[in-house]
Motif scaffolding. Structure first.
Motif, PDB file in Angstrom:
ATOM      1  N   TRP A  59       0.840  -1.211   0.000  1.00 41.32           N
ATOM      2  CA  TRP A  59       0.000   0.000   0.000  1.00 41.32           C
ATOM      3  C   TRP A  59       0.867   1.250   0.000  1.00 41.32           C
ATOM      4  N   TYR A  60       1.914   1.252   0.826  1.00 42.61           N
ATOM      5  CA  TYR A  60       2.775   2.426   0.960  1.00 42.61           C
ATOM      6  C   TYR A  60       3.408   2.799  -0.376  1.00 42.61           C
ATOM      7  N   THR A  61       3.853   1.804  -1.125  1.00 42.36           N
ATOM      8  CA  THR A  61       4.499   2.093  -2.405  1.00 42.36           C
ATOM      9  C   THR A  61       3.480   2.408  -3.496  1.00 42.36           C
ATOM     10  N   GLN A  62       2.251   1.984  -3.324  1.00 37.03           N
ATOM     11  CA  GLN A  62       1.232   2.168  -4.359  1.00 37.03           C
ATOM     12  C   GLN A  62       0.538   3.523  -4.308  1.00 37.03           C
ATOM     13  N   VAL A  63       0.400   4.110  -3.126  1.00 34.38           N
ATOM     14  CA  VAL A  63      -0.410   5.338  -3.042  1.00 34.38           C
ATOM     15  C   VAL A  63       0.409   6.607  -2.873  1.00 34.38           C
ATOM     16  N   GLY A  64       1.713   6.510  -2.864  1.00 34.21           N
ATOM     17  CA  GLY A  64       2.579   7.682  -2.895  1.00 34.21           C
ATOM     18  C   GLY A  64       2.442   8.608  -1.693  1.00 34.21           C
ATOM     19  N   ASN A  65       2.225   9.899  -1.989  1.00 35.88           N
ATOM     20  CA  ASN A  65       2.220  10.911  -0.940  1.00 35.88           C
ATOM     21  C   ASN A  65       1.114  10.699   0.088  1.00 35.88           C
ATOM     22  N   ARG A  66       0.016  10.126  -0.326  1.00 35.80           N
ATOM     23  CA  ARG A  66      -1.069   9.836   0.631  1.00 35.80           C
ATOM     24  C   ARG A  66      -0.527   8.946   1.756  1.00 35.80           C
ATOM     25  N   ALA A  67       0.237   7.928   1.403  1.00 34.74           N
ATOM     26  CA  ALA A  67       0.804   7.032   2.401  1.00 34.74           C
ATOM     27  C   ALA A  67       1.838   7.748   3.257  1.00 34.74           C
ATOM     28  N   LYS A  68       2.687   8.561   2.643  1.00 35.78           N
ATOM     29  CA  LYS A  68       3.681   9.313   3.407  1.00 35.78           C
ATOM     30  C   LYS A  68       3.001  10.197   4.435  1.00 35.78           C
ATOM     31  N   ARG A  69       1.946  10.873   4.020  1.00 37.36           N
ATOM     32  CA  ARG A  69       1.192  11.740   4.923  1.00 37.36           C
ATOM     33  C   ARG A  69       0.592  10.926   6.067  1.00 37.36           C
ATOM     34  N   ASN A  70      -0.046   9.813   5.735  1.00 37.22           N
ATOM     35  CA  ASN A  70      -0.699   9.015   6.765  1.00 37.22           C
ATOM     36  C   ASN A  70       0.301   8.425   7.752  1.00 37.22           C
ATOM     37  N   VAL A  71       1.422   7.943   7.258  1.00 36.82           N
ATOM     38  CA  VAL A  71       2.446   7.388   8.147  1.00 36.82           C
ATOM     39  C   VAL A  71       2.985   8.481   9.066  1.00 36.82           C
ATOM     40  N   ALA A  72       3.271   9.649   8.527  1.00 33.96           N
ATOM     41  CA  ALA A  72       3.785  10.748   9.350  1.00 33.96           C
ATOM     42  C   ALA A  72       2.773  11.159  10.417  1.00 33.96           C
ATOM     43  N   MET A  73       1.501  11.206  10.054  1.00 31.55           N
ATOM     44  CA  MET A  73       0.481  11.599  11.033  1.00 31.55           C
ATOM     45  C   MET A  73       0.290  10.524  12.087  1.00 31.55           C
ATOM     46  N   MET A  74       0.369   9.252  11.714  1.00 32.75           N
ATOM     47  CA  MET A  74       0.254   8.188  12.707  1.00 32.75           C
ATOM     48  C   MET A  74       1.434   8.253  13.677  1.00 32.75           C
ATOM     49  N   ARG A  75       2.614   8.513  13.137  1.00 26.21           N
ATOM     50  CA  ARG A  75       3.815   8.537  13.972  1.00 26.21           C
ATOM     51  C   ARG A  75       3.817   9.728  14.929  1.00 26.21           C
ATOM     52  N   THR A  76       3.415  10.902  14.457  1.00 25.31           N
ATOM     53  CA  THR A  76       3.593  12.134  15.238  1.00 25.31           C
ATOM     54  C   THR A  76       2.333  12.678  15.884  1.00 25.31           C
ATOM     55  N   SER A  77       1.175  12.289  15.381  1.00 21.32           N
ATOM     56  CA  SER A  77      -0.113  12.829  15.829  1.00 21.32           C
ATOM     57  C   SER A  77      -0.317  14.262  15.375  1.00 21.32           C
ATOM     58  N   ASN A  78       0.513  14.729  14.462  1.00 19.45           N
ATOM     59  CA  ASN A  78       0.399  16.088  13.927  1.00 19.45           C
ATOM     60  C   ASN A  78      -0.161  16.048  12.520  1.00 19.45           C
ATOM     61  N   TRP A  79      -0.885  17.101  12.162  1.00 20.10           N
ATOM     62  CA  TRP A  79      -1.333  17.242  10.782  1.00 20.10           C
ATOM     63  C   TRP A  79      -0.126  17.590   9.940  1.00 20.10           C
ATOM     64  N   VAL A  80       0.003  16.956   8.782  1.00 19.12           N
ATOM     65  CA  VAL A  80       1.135  17.219   7.894  1.00 19.12           C
ATOM     66  C   VAL A  80       0.628  17.539   6.493  1.00 19.12           C
ATOM     67  N   ASP A  81       1.518  18.064   5.660  1.00 21.39           N
ATOM     68  CA  ASP A  81       1.110  18.398   4.295  1.00 21.39           C
ATOM     69  C   ASP A  81       1.031  17.132   3.443  1.00 21.39           C
ATOM     70  N   ALA A  82       0.679  17.293   2.205  1.00 19.98           N
ATOM     71  CA  ALA A  82       0.444  16.149   1.314  1.00 19.98           C
ATOM     72  C   ALA A  82       1.690  15.293   1.107  1.00 19.98           C
ATOM     73  N   ASN A  83       2.875  15.872   1.369  1.00 15.75           N
ATOM     74  CA  ASN A  83       4.117  15.119   1.208  1.00 15.75           C
ATOM     75  C   ASN A  83       4.591  14.492   2.516  1.00 15.75           C
ATOM     76  N   GLY A  84       3.819  14.672   3.586  1.00 18.03           N
ATOM     77  CA  GLY A  84       4.206  14.112   4.875  1.00 18.03           C
ATOM     78  C   GLY A  84       5.145  14.994   5.663  1.00 18.03           C
ATOM     79  N   ASN A  85       5.198  16.281   5.322  1.00 16.36           N
ATOM     80  CA  ASN A  85       6.123  17.203   5.982  1.00 16.36           C
ATOM     81  C   ASN A  85       5.389  18.217   6.851  1.00 16.36           C
ATOM     82  N   GLY A  86       6.005  18.565   7.982  1.00 14.49           N
ATOM     83  CA  GLY A  86       5.528  19.663   8.805  1.00 14.49           C
ATOM     84  C   GLY A  86       4.148  19.451   9.387  1.00 14.49           C
ATOM     85  N   SER A  87       3.513  20.544   9.743  1.00 12.76           N
ATOM     86  CA  SER A  87       2.150  20.479  10.247  1.00 12.76           C
ATOM     87  C   SER A  87       1.358  21.620   9.648  1.00 12.76           C
ATOM     88  N   TYR A  88       0.064  21.392   9.521  1.00 16.65           N
ATOM     89  CA  TYR A  88      -0.807  22.441   8.987  1.00 16.65           C
ATOM     90  C   TYR A  88      -0.966  23.522  10.003  1.00 16.65           C
TER      91      TYR A  88
END
Length: 88
Positions: A59-88
Motif C-alpha cells: 500500500w505504501y508504495t502504491q499510493v505515494g504521498n497519501r501514504a507518506k502523509r498518513n504514516v507521518a500523522m500516525m507517527r507524530t499525531s500532527n497534521w502534515v502536508d500532502a508530502n508528509g512534511n511539517g504540520s498544517y
C-alpha cells in the motif's frame, strides 16, 4: 486517538475498504495497544510501530504521498502536508 490519527484510519478505510484495512493486523494491534496504554512514552512507541507496519507494505508504495502523509500523522499525531512534511 488524536484527530490526525483518527483521520489516518478513516482515510485508509476509505482508500482500501474495510477488508483492505483489516489486512494491516500488526498496525491495528499496535494502534489498539497504544490507545489502551497508560504510559504516554509506551503509546508513542506503539504508534511508531503502527507507522512502521504501514510503511512496510505494498500500500505504501502504491499510493505515494497519501501514504507518506498518513504514516507521518500516525507517527507524530500532527497534521502534515500532502508530502508528509511539517504540520498544517
Amino acid at each position: 486517538l488524536s484527530d490526525a490519527r483518527r483521520f489516518v484510519i478513516v482515510d485508509m478505510v476509505y482508500n482500501l475498504g474495510v477488508a483492505g484495512f483489516l489486512g494491516f493486523p500488526s498496525a491495528r494491534r499496535a494502534i489498539n495497544a497504544a490507545v489502551a496504554a497508560t504510559d504516554p512514552a509506551k503509546a508513542r512507541t506503539l504508534y511508531g510501530e503502527a507507522a512502521d507496519q504501514m510503511a512496510d507494505s505494498a500500500w505504501y508504495t502504491q499510493v505515494g504521498n497519501r501514504a507518506k502523509r498518513n504514516v507521518a500523522m500516525m507517527r507524530t499525531s500532527n497534521w502534515v502536508d500532502a508530502n508528509g512534511n511539517g504540520s498544517y
